[in-house]
Write a protein that holds these residues in place. Structure first.
Motif, PDB file in Angstrom:
ATOM      1  N   LEU A  12       0.821  -1.208   0.000  1.00  0.00           N
ATOM      2  CA  LEU A  12       0.000   0.000   0.000  1.00  0.00           C
ATOM      3  C   LEU A  12       0.859   1.265   0.000  1.00  0.00           C
ATOM      4  N   GLN A  13       1.982   1.199   0.700  1.00  0.00           N
ATOM      5  CA  GLN A  13       2.886   2.347   0.733  1.00  0.00           C
ATOM      6  C   GLN A  13       3.561   2.547  -0.629  1.00  0.00           C
ATOM      7  N   LYS A  14       3.971   1.461  -1.277  1.00  0.00           N
ATOM      8  CA  LYS A  14       4.586   1.565  -2.605  1.00  0.00           C
ATOM      9  C   LYS A  14       3.602   2.123  -3.636  1.00  0.00           C
ATOM     10  N   LEU A  15       2.319   1.850  -3.451  1.00  0.00           N
ATOM     11  CA  LEU A  15       1.293   2.360  -4.354  1.00  0.00           C
ATOM     12  C   LEU A  15       0.861   3.785  -3.999  1.00  0.00           C
ATOM     13  N   ASN A  16       1.444   4.344  -2.965  1.00  0.00           N
ATOM     14  CA  ASN A  16       1.111   5.690  -2.500  1.00  0.00           C
ATOM     15  C   ASN A  16      -0.351   5.778  -2.044  1.00  0.00           C
ATOM     16  N   LEU A  17      -0.856   4.714  -1.438  1.00  0.00           N
ATOM     17  CA  LEU A  17      -2.191   4.708  -0.861  1.00  0.00           C
ATOM     18  C   LEU A  17      -2.139   5.101   0.606  1.00  0.00           C
ATOM     19  N   ILE A  18      -1.023   4.779   1.253  1.00  0.00           N
ATOM     20  CA  ILE A  18      -0.793   5.201   2.637  1.00  0.00           C
ATOM     21  C   ILE A  18       0.592   5.823   2.710  1.00  0.00           C
ATOM     22  N   ARG A  19       0.825   6.596   3.764  1.00  0.00           N
ATOM     23  CA  ARG A  19       2.155   7.184   3.946  1.00  0.00           C
ATOM     24  C   ARG A  19       2.528   7.147   5.423  1.00  0.00           C
ATOM     25  N   PHE A  20       3.828   7.086   5.649  1.00  0.00           N
ATOM     26  CA  PHE A  20       4.383   7.110   7.002  1.00  0.00           C
ATOM     27  C   PHE A  20       4.181   8.506   7.580  1.00  0.00           C
ATOM     28  N   VAL A  21       3.751   8.581   8.849  1.00  0.00           N
ATOM     29  CA  VAL A  21       3.502   9.860   9.492  1.00  0.00           C
ATOM     30  C   VAL A  21       4.527  10.153  10.578  1.00  0.00           C
ATOM     31  N   ARG A  22       4.680   9.198  11.488  1.00  0.00           N
ATOM     32  CA  ARG A  22       5.582   9.430  12.624  1.00  0.00           C
ATOM     33  C   ARG A  22       5.988   8.104  13.252  1.00  0.00           C
ATOM     34  N   GLU A  23       6.949   8.206  14.130  1.00  0.00           N
ATOM     35  CA  GLU A  23       7.457   7.036  14.842  1.00  0.00           C
ATOM     36  C   GLU A  23       7.404   7.336  16.329  1.00  0.00           C
ATOM     37  N   GLU A  24       7.061   6.326  17.102  1.00  0.00           N
ATOM     38  CA  GLU A  24       6.940   6.467  18.547  1.00  0.00           C
ATOM     39  C   GLU A  24       7.652   5.289  19.202  1.00  0.00           C
ATOM     40  N   PRO A  25       8.386   5.512  20.278  1.00  0.00           N
ATOM     41  CA  PRO A  25       9.039   4.355  20.925  1.00  0.00           C
ATOM     42  C   PRO A  25       7.990   3.373  21.457  1.00  0.00           C
ATOM     43  N   SER A  26       8.318   2.090  21.399  1.00  0.00           N
ATOM     44  CA  SER A  26       7.377   1.081  21.898  1.00  0.00           C
ATOM     45  C   SER A  26       7.438   1.037  23.417  1.00  0.00           C
ATOM     46  N   GLU A  27       6.493   0.314  23.984  1.00  0.00           N
ATOM     47  CA  GLU A  27       6.420   0.199  25.439  1.00  0.00           C
ATOM     48  C   GLU A  27       7.609  -0.568  26.009  1.00  0.00           C
ATOM     49  N   TYR A  28       8.165  -1.456  25.209  1.00  0.00           N
ATOM     50  CA  TYR A  28       9.277  -2.285  25.650  1.00  0.00           C
ATOM     51  C   TYR A  28      10.510  -1.968  24.810  1.00  0.00           C
ATOM     52  N   PRO A  29      11.671  -1.852  25.436  1.00  0.00           N
ATOM     53  CA  PRO A  29      12.872  -1.440  24.695  1.00  0.00           C
ATOM     54  C   PRO A  29      13.339  -2.443  23.632  1.00  0.00           C
ATOM     55  N   TRP A  30      12.970  -3.709  23.751  1.00  0.00           N
ATOM     56  CA  TRP A  30      13.429  -4.703  22.773  1.00  0.00           C
ATOM     57  C   TRP A  30      12.541  -4.757  21.525  1.00  0.00           C
ATOM     58  N   LEU A  31      11.429  -4.054  21.542  1.00  0.00           N
ATOM     59  CA  LEU A  31      10.553  -4.023  20.375  1.00  0.00           C
ATOM     60  C   LEU A  31      10.896  -2.839  19.475  1.00  0.00           C
ATOM     61  N   GLU A  32      10.586  -2.998  18.194  1.00  0.00           N
ATOM     62  CA  GLU A  32      10.786  -1.900  17.247  1.00  0.00           C
ATOM     63  C   GLU A  32       9.839  -0.756  17.601  1.00  0.00           C
ATOM     64  N   PRO A  33      10.204   0.465  17.251  1.00  0.00           N
ATOM     65  CA  PRO A  33       9.289   1.590  17.509  1.00  0.00           C
ATOM     66  C   PRO A  33       8.012   1.464  16.681  1.00  0.00           C
ATOM     67  N   ARG A  34       6.950   2.060  17.183  1.00  0.00           N
ATOM     68  CA  ARG A  34       5.683   2.038  16.449  1.00  0.00           C
ATOM     69  C   ARG A  34       5.764   3.046  15.316  1.00  0.00           C
ATOM     70  N   ARG A  35       5.455   2.585  14.118  1.00  0.00           N
ATOM     71  CA  ARG A  35       5.453   3.459  12.939  1.00  0.00           C
ATOM     72  C   ARG A  35       4.001   3.704  12.536  1.00  0.00           C
ATOM     73  N   TYR A  36       3.590   4.951  12.583  1.00  0.00           N
ATOM     74  CA  TYR A  36       2.213   5.318  12.275  1.00  0.00           C
ATOM     75  C   TYR A  36       2.055   5.672  10.801  1.00  0.00           C
ATOM     76  N   PHE A  37       0.928   5.249  10.246  1.00  0.00           N
ATOM     77  CA  PHE A  37       0.615   5.505   8.843  1.00  0.00           C
ATOM     78  C   PHE A  37      -0.743   6.185   8.754  1.00  0.00           C
ATOM     79  N   THR A  38      -0.927   6.931   7.689  1.00  0.00           N
ATOM     80  CA  THR A  38      -2.214   7.547   7.400  1.00  0.00           C
ATOM     81  C   THR A  38      -2.529   7.336   5.927  1.00  0.00           C
ATOM     82  N   ILE A  39      -3.768   7.564   5.588  1.00  0.00           N
ATOM     83  CA  ILE A  39      -4.197   7.372   4.209  1.00  0.00           C
ATOM     84  C   ILE A  39      -3.781   8.586   3.369  1.00  0.00           C
ATOM     85  N   VAL A  40      -3.450   8.357   2.111  1.00  0.00           N
ATOM     86  CA  VAL A  40      -3.197   9.444   1.166  1.00  0.00           C
ATOM     87  C   VAL A  40      -4.552   9.758   0.541  1.00  0.00           C
ATOM     88  N   HIS A  41      -5.150  10.873   0.951  1.00  0.00           N
ATOM     89  CA  HIS A  41      -6.544  11.160   0.586  1.00  0.00           C
ATOM     90  C   HIS A  41      -6.770  11.301  -0.918  1.00  0.00           C
TER      91      HIS A  41
END
Length: 158
Positions: free
Chosen positions: A67-96
């Motif tokens: 969906l990201q390659k098709l430009n249907l969604i885009r990355f918005v921001r990154e947030e640290p996860s609750e646990y240090p061993w997990l990857e950060p949360r990557r937020y996406f939104t729709i490309v209107h």
């Protein structure tokens, strides 16, 4: 959920909606979300309908990549996860601008990789046919399925 057009041939999910349609509706409703959040909502929705999803989290992540390659969604921001061993949360939104390209939401892999429209069984036959014409299987798929080419043009994909 909005129903997209059914493919004239080929496989179609027996769910009442495709994965892409669910992601689209979820992002339209919530604005932005991280992949696990959408995946969990997807699984819960299917469970409530007494259906089972046969994929796993990694295949759902791959779907987000399409969906990201098709430009249907885009990355918005990154947030640290609750646990240090997990990857950060990557937020996406729709490309209107592309939210109304339903064909891309229902069959993103086919739009991104047109040769997959043939499936495993017909691919070898189509490869031989394309070689005889001196073109690639992808080019043959775009000739035989102009609707895919039109969606790719609307999304700005060559």
């Amino acid at each position: 959920m909005i129903r997209g057009p059914k493919a004239a041939r080929g496989w179609r999910s027996w769910y009442p909606f495709t994965t892409g349609e669910f992601i689209r509706e979820y992002l339209l409703r919530h604005g932005e979300a991280y992949i696990y959040e959408v995946w969990d909502a997807f699984r819960r929705t299917l469970r409530e309908m007494d259906l089972k999803w046969w994929g796993d989290y990694n295949s759902f992540r791959k779907y987000f990549n399409y969906l990201q390659k098709l430009n249907l969604i885009r990355f918005v921001r990154e947030e640290p996860s609750e646990y240090p061993w997990l990857e950060p949360r990557r937020y996406f939104t729709i490309v209107h601008e592309n939210a109304d390209v339903i064909e891309a939401w229902t069959r993103p892999q086919v739009i991104l990789y047109p040769e997959t429209v043939y499936g495993k069984r017909r691919y070898d036959k189509k490869r031989d046919e394309a070689e005889a014409l001196g073109i690639t299987v992808r080019e043959l798929a775009l000739i035989e399925h102009p609707e895919i080419l039109e969606v790719r043009r609307r999304l700005g994909i060559k």
